[in-house]
Design an enzyme around this catalytic site. Sequence first.
Site, PDB file in Angstrom:
ATOM      1  N   LYS A   9      -1.025  20.987   1.462  1.00 19.46           N
ATOM      2  CA  LYS A   9      -2.268  21.629   1.901  1.00 19.46           C
ATOM      3  C   LYS A   9      -2.789  20.927   3.140  1.00 19.46           C
ATOM      4  O   LYS A   9      -2.445  19.786   3.439  1.00 19.46           O
ATOM      5  CB  LYS A   9      -3.330  21.595   0.792  1.00 19.46           C
ATOM      6  CG  LYS A   9      -3.836  20.187   0.413  1.00 19.46           C
ATOM      7  CD  LYS A   9      -4.931  19.629   1.319  1.00 19.46           C
ATOM      8  CE  LYS A   9      -5.296  18.204   0.942  1.00 19.46           C
ATOM      9  NZ  LYS A   9      -6.178  17.568   1.945  1.00 19.46           N
ATOM     10  N   ASP A 162      -7.868  16.768  -6.256  1.00 19.61           N
ATOM     11  CA  ASP A 162      -7.141  17.791  -5.500  1.00 19.61           C
ATOM     12  C   ASP A 162      -6.184  18.605  -6.371  1.00 19.61           C
ATOM     13  O   ASP A 162      -5.709  19.654  -5.949  1.00 19.61           O
ATOM     14  CB  ASP A 162      -6.339  17.154  -4.365  1.00 19.61           C
ATOM     15  CG  ASP A 162      -7.167  16.909  -3.110  1.00 19.61           C
ATOM     16  OD1 ASP A 162      -8.274  17.474  -3.018  1.00 19.61           O
ATOM     17  OD2 ASP A 162      -6.703  16.167  -2.233  1.00 19.61           O
TER      18      ASP A 162
END
Length: 323
Positions: A9, A162
């Site tokens: 990401k 995350d």
Amino acid sequence: MITKKAYAKVNLSLDIVGFREDGYHLVRMVMQTLDIYDELEFKKIDEPEIRVFLKNEEDVAQRAAIADGASVGKQESSLGAVPLDENNLVYKVAKLLLEKYVWEKEPDAGVEITMSKNIPIAAGMAGGSSDAAATFKGMNELFELNLMDKELMEMATPLGADIPYCIMGGTALSEGIGEVLTRLPELPDSVFLVAKPPISVSTGEAYGGYDSMIKEYEQDPKAFRDFRHPDVDGMVDAIYAGSLKGVTDRFGNVLEYVTSKKHPEISQLEEVMKSGGAINSMMSGSGPTVFGIFDSKEKAEAVKKEIEEKNLANQVFVTFPIY
């Protein structure tokens, strides 16, 4: 055997808006999954053990050592040191699910997990969190646990803020400590160039540096004339409006003020990308990875070649957002 991809990401925006009583930073971030991934293979074994391997040229010798009861600890890959014991999030996720759902019914069941690393390590791209997310999904499928993503995300939060996002993926607004997620529409067509310079950054060090910077800023705002919080709401509005320029105009990462001060390579990479045609460029997460958004693959490929020729980064990718 089951194989899962663990996608990287980048943060299109990253702001710190406060603190929890336990010391965790409260954030507001816009996250995007990219088509850069590690690959994890999951295989059942008939021993109540968790064996984590790194696929490389030493793979055969490593497997033999572990089978003989040796403690491997960390293994070096071309990307850096990777822990293979209980210090690895992959191991922690496997242990959590085995203890919670498997060993009561199958006391002799275990798992062998083989990782192929590709995502830059200690780079602000959630490589470890993404591997953990893939492990939640892989273990869920391998042992037929039939858990919903929502259940996996709830279990993931204590292991890493995350990880829930990495389970969900796509474009998302992330709030709280990272676990409060709102799915956003897909970005307009775009090409990403991602470059990781040959340095590593500790997430804890970056956040700690930000805390120190804010204390100084509160005492003397004039000493931080360039500091500003990113317009996260404006970026979300631009995504809903389908405006790529609206997104790139609102790039902002408060941790970049800390990391780029110590590592001028970050600003250098950004300037190379922008001069080569990037609509905008920014550091991801705690760094040091830099990415740029382009409106054509040809422009991105040309800048990739320039970065490689100048040895500005040891990992460079032309890639695309995925959903």
